[in-house]
Design an enzyme around this catalytic site. Sequence first.
Site, PDB file in Angstrom:
ATOM      1  N   SER A  56      31.042  43.928  29.530  1.00  0.00           N
ATOM      2  CA  SER A  56      30.364  45.181  29.185  1.00  0.00           C
ATOM      3  C   SER A  56      30.790  46.360  30.067  1.00  0.00           C
ATOM      4  O   SER A  56      30.367  47.483  29.832  1.00  0.00           O
ATOM      5  CB  SER A  56      28.850  45.005  29.252  1.00  0.00           C
ATOM      6  OG  SER A  56      28.480  44.622  30.566  1.00  0.00           O
ATOM      7  N   CYS A  96      24.915  31.790  38.968  1.00  0.00           N
ATOM      8  CA  CYS A  96      24.967  32.223  40.369  1.00  0.00           C
ATOM      9  C   CYS A  96      23.597  32.723  40.809  1.00  0.00           C
ATOM     10  O   CYS A  96      23.478  33.498  41.747  1.00  0.00           O
ATOM     11  CB  CYS A  96      26.049  33.274  40.585  1.00  0.00           C
ATOM     12  SG  CYS A  96      25.808  34.758  39.618  1.00  0.00           S
ATOM     13  N   ARG A 153      38.520  29.247  38.744  1.00  0.00           N
ATOM     14  CA  ARG A 153      39.428  29.960  37.842  1.00  0.00           C
ATOM     15  C   ARG A 153      40.709  29.155  37.652  1.00  0.00           C
ATOM     16  O   ARG A 153      41.209  29.012  36.532  1.00  0.00           O
ATOM     17  CB  ARG A 153      39.754  31.351  38.400  1.00  0.00           C
ATOM     18  CG  ARG A 153      38.636  32.367  38.172  1.00  0.00           C
ATOM     19  CD  ARG A 153      39.082  33.780  38.546  1.00  0.00           C
ATOM     20  NE  ARG A 153      39.103  34.018  39.976  1.00  0.00           N
ATOM     21  CZ  ARG A 153      38.105  34.584  40.671  1.00  0.00           C
ATOM     22  NH1 ARG A 153      37.022  34.997  40.067  1.00  0.00           N
ATOM     23  NH2 ARG A 153      38.209  34.769  41.970  1.00  0.00           N
ATOM     24  N   PHE A 162      31.856  37.288  30.059  1.00  0.00           N
ATOM     25  CA  PHE A 162      31.580  37.951  31.350  1.00  0.00           C
ATOM     26  C   PHE A 162      32.873  37.946  32.180  1.00  0.00           C
ATOM     27  O   PHE A 162      32.937  37.366  33.256  1.00  0.00           O
ATOM     28  CB  PHE A 162      30.453  37.250  32.116  1.00  0.00           C
ATOM     29  CG  PHE A 162      29.190  37.052  31.308  1.00  0.00           C
ATOM     30  CD1 PHE A 162      28.278  38.095  31.172  1.00  0.00           C
ATOM     31  CD2 PHE A 162      28.921  35.834  30.684  1.00  0.00           C
ATOM     32  CE1 PHE A 162      27.103  37.908  30.422  1.00  0.00           C
ATOM     33  CE2 PHE A 162      27.758  35.651  29.943  1.00  0.00           C
ATOM     34  CZ  PHE A 162      26.838  36.682  29.814  1.00  0.00           C
TER      35      PHE A 162
END
Length: 395
Positions: free
Chosen positions: A250, A339, A211, A227
């Site tokens: 979502s 992942c 990040r 995401f």
Amino acid sequence: MHKVFLKPGREKSLLRRHPWVFSGAIARTEGAVSAGDTVHIVAADGHFLGVAALNPNANISARVWDWNEGTQIGAAFFHRRLETAVGMRRSLFGREPDEAERLVHGESDGLPGLIVDRYADVVVLQISSAGCHRWRDAIIESLQQISAARAIYERSDADVLELEGLAPRTGLASGKLDTPVVEIRESGIRLRVDVAKGHKTGFYLDQRDNRLQVGQLAAGRHVLNCFSYTGGFALQALAHGAASVTSVESSADALQLARDHVQLNDLPADRCEWVDADVFQYLRKLRDQNRQFDLIILDPPKFAPTAATAERAARGYKDINLLGFKLLRPGGLLATFSCSGGVSADLFRKIVAGAALDAGADAQVIDQLHSTPDHPVSLAFPEGEYLKGLLCRVG
Ligand code: SAH
């Protein structure tokens, strides 16, 4: 000590110190033993291989605790293992009290089926093996002593519990907690982690360094963050001067927390857009609108937990990466992750290469990305390396 005899030739992986014994490798079990019991795994000729926890109900029917015949499994054993895991992180990384870190990473820390994350002064544990389930009280007591946490919260509700035949268990395990929402600081950003309802133990700690690295590349760029969960990548991008950040997610709860994070950190709300949508559909919408971005992040959930589901997962990765490459301006960057334990780093790179080719993009790999180092990977347990990422640049 009860013995579990393997079939002839099935000792090979254990001799390489891989800690899993699959049901198909077992010839017979001596004595009446139940899930969580300590057993000795022995080869067909009777020679000792490892001390393990048995789970006759699971496909992974035993998980090795230790390779020495004399090792006793009990409270003192767990205390030593936990002290080693926590001590390693203290000496190597020295995370601050208000930060978050993974303290125990399962098999790779010699504790199969145990995950422990620290969110500031709250520790969250996740048990997903019959062996750790049996020793739950000892583990919690040791964690309390070693971590000096204000509270220990249990999130033993992972999907894999079903495979182990264990019932989910969540809630406060020790200490006091007025609210399940804990504030942490990550690379200068304040984040709220809901340890009761958040994903996994509350947050995706494996992506911390990525990040920051990807966020640092965002200055002056128009960013698409797919995401997004609670906005981890978006916040770093904004903090490093992104021109705009569009985030797609979502889960409405995660998006609400993401919006709160913008305020909490005094970041420019007018530069970010939070879209409650399915990424697969939304990427198509952006393509049809001829939208273009300078930096795209694709950090999807696990599409393939096992190798058996890799093919379907491959199609999912191909799809989003193809669309990602199409939405990039020349010179744009794609930070793309998988992942999925069932998708190897090699396979992932091939999928991304195929996506670039089909998108007509000339792409270079600028960097290969991994999970944060407090998620170590035992060399004997390659399954521990589930997160892989590529930072690509299109010409
Ligand atoms: N990048 C995040 C972690 C992402 S985890 C971080 O750094 O914290 C994957 C996220 O994708 C989850 O929040 C999940 O709710 C969301 N998700 C799963 N399937 C999705 C889909 N089809 N469309 C949009 N979001 C999805």
